[in-house]
Design an enzyme around this catalytic site. Sequence first.
Site, PDB file in Angstrom:
ATOM      1  N   HIS A   1      52.780  48.883  46.498  1.00 55.00           N
ATOM      2  CA  HIS A   1      52.235  50.195  46.161  1.00 55.00           C
ATOM      3  C   HIS A   1      53.236  51.316  46.434  1.00 55.00           C
ATOM      4  O   HIS A   1      53.286  52.301  45.684  1.00 55.00           O
ATOM      5  CB  HIS A   1      50.922  50.423  46.915  1.00 55.00           C
ATOM      6  CG  HIS A   1      49.827  49.535  46.433  1.00 55.00           C
ATOM      7  ND1 HIS A   1      49.092  48.725  47.275  1.00 55.00           N
ATOM      8  CD2 HIS A   1      49.358  49.302  45.187  1.00 55.00           C
ATOM      9  CE1 HIS A   1      48.214  48.054  46.561  1.00 55.00           C
ATOM     10  NE2 HIS A   1      48.353  48.382  45.296  1.00 55.00           N
TER      11      HIS A   1
ATOM     12  N   ASP B   1      48.922  40.318  35.559  1.00 56.64           N
ATOM     13  CA  ASP B   1      49.879  39.533  34.793  1.00 56.64           C
ATOM     14  C   ASP B   1      49.572  39.632  33.294  1.00 56.64           C
ATOM     15  O   ASP B   1      48.446  39.951  32.903  1.00 56.64           O
ATOM     16  CB  ASP B   1      49.823  38.064  35.232  1.00 56.64           C
ATOM     17  CG  ASP B   1      50.250  37.885  36.685  1.00 56.64           C
ATOM     18  OD1 ASP B   1      51.021  38.723  37.180  1.00 56.64           O
ATOM     19  OD2 ASP B   1      49.786  36.921  37.323  1.00 56.64           O
TER      20      ASP B   1
ATOM     21  N   PRO C   1      43.022  40.777  29.585  1.00 60.49           N
ATOM     22  CA  PRO C   1      42.970  42.189  29.181  1.00 60.49           C
ATOM     23  C   PRO C   1      44.275  42.941  29.338  1.00 60.49           C
ATOM     24  O   PRO C   1      44.423  44.042  28.817  1.00 60.49           O
ATOM     25  CB  PRO C   1      41.877  42.776  30.090  1.00 60.49           C
ATOM     26  CG  PRO C   1      41.801  41.848  31.256  1.00 60.49           C
ATOM     27  CD  PRO C   1      42.116  40.486  30.710  1.00 60.49           C
TER      28      PRO C   1
ATOM     29  N   GLY D   1      43.281  51.513  29.132  1.00 59.34           N
ATOM     30  CA  GLY D   1      44.495  52.293  29.322  1.00 59.34           C
ATOM     31  C   GLY D   1      45.309  52.433  28.058  1.00 59.34           C
ATOM     32  O   GLY D   1      45.965  53.469  27.844  1.00 59.34           O
TER      33      GLY D   1
ATOM     34  N   GLN E   1      36.604  39.696  33.841  1.00 57.85           N
ATOM     35  CA  GLN E   1      37.297  38.730  34.688  1.00 57.85           C
ATOM     36  C   GLN E   1      36.444  38.363  35.894  1.00 57.85           C
ATOM     37  O   GLN E   1      35.443  39.022  36.194  1.00 57.85           O
ATOM     38  CB  GLN E   1      38.624  39.334  35.173  1.00 57.85           C
ATOM     39  CG  GLN E   1      38.448  40.655  35.889  1.00 57.85           C
ATOM     40  CD  GLN E   1      39.647  41.553  35.808  1.00 57.85           C
ATOM     41  OE1 GLN E   1      40.768  41.114  35.550  1.00 57.85           O
ATOM     42  NE2 GLN E   1      39.448  42.844  36.039  1.00 57.85           N
TER      43      GLN E   1
ATOM     44  N   ASP F   1      50.159  49.777  36.476  1.00 58.02           N
ATOM     45  CA  ASP F   1      49.885  48.866  37.596  1.00 58.02           C
ATOM     46  C   ASP F   1      48.976  47.761  37.079  1.00 58.02           C
ATOM     47  O   ASP F   1      47.800  47.678  37.418  1.00 58.02           O
ATOM     48  CB  ASP F   1      49.227  49.653  38.734  1.00 58.02           C
ATOM     49  CG  ASP F   1      49.033  48.824  39.993  1.00 58.02           C
ATOM     50  OD1 ASP F   1      49.432  47.643  39.996  1.00 58.02           O
ATOM     51  OD2 ASP F   1      48.465  49.353  40.964  1.00 58.02           O
TER      52      ASP F   1
END
EC number: 2.5.1.16
Length: 278
Positions: free
Chosen positions: A62, A158, A162, A138, A31, A155
């Site tokens: 957070h 959008d 990926p 992940g 990205q 976390d």
Amino acid sequence: MEVWFTEDQTNDLRIGCRVREVLFSDVSPFQKVAVLDTVEFGRMLTLDNVIQTNLKDEFVYHEMITHVGLNTHPNPKKVLVIGGGDGGAVREIVKHQGIERVVHVEIDQMVIDVAKKFFPELSCGFADPRVEIVVDDGIKHVKDNKGVYDMIIVDSTDPVGPAVGLFSEEFYRSVFEALTGDGLFVAQTESPFFNSELIKQITATVNGIFPVTRLYWAVVPTYPGGYWTFTMGSKMYDPKTVVLDEAKIAALNTKWYSSEIHRTAFMLQPFVKELLPR
């Protein structure tokens, strides 16, 4: 000359921020990564021209993606964070003294490097000896680690590029298997104003996998609509009925999260309740 950053939050909605200086801009294998010094929000991280975090409102997101789950589970020791390369979630997790290990899996090394250089306020938790940073996918990590984690935090960015796979039924089933017998997970799940169908899909999917499924919310000004949701899937504990440790929460030194906010975050407006499984 005035410089502005603009994000197309939907096809018909755009947000703009005046920029003092572009501090960093490059393209990783995944990205476009940029750091901007904005007038209104201070330093801001963007990925593919989408705002991820900034120094003015980051604490809301957070704190809510971490402490709600960490105070629902009575004794979380091992926590996995997927995504969140800025480090803000890790910073909040390591405030909990009972945590023994935090594994942070981020697919993009550039995001981690940028966070360390430009966002020390967020990435400071990386230095905690309980934290292990893994640069990897992940989705693969949860498949390879069954029954390991007391809490998993997704976390993600959008659901494009990926991050698409992090919103799938297959992934949520892998998360279930990666959790311990009384584990739980929390994921950011977008805006009910602009992503209502996605929230319907996610809550229905999670409800079909986990005994307890809860949607909760917070206000994040730079995210589309300002109203942002999180979805929890829990094998045992219900965040709406858990007895909160008031002294433990007070010691976290938070700016948004509190025991009162924990309880009221699950009070959903009628238009949001309509998105939940019947």
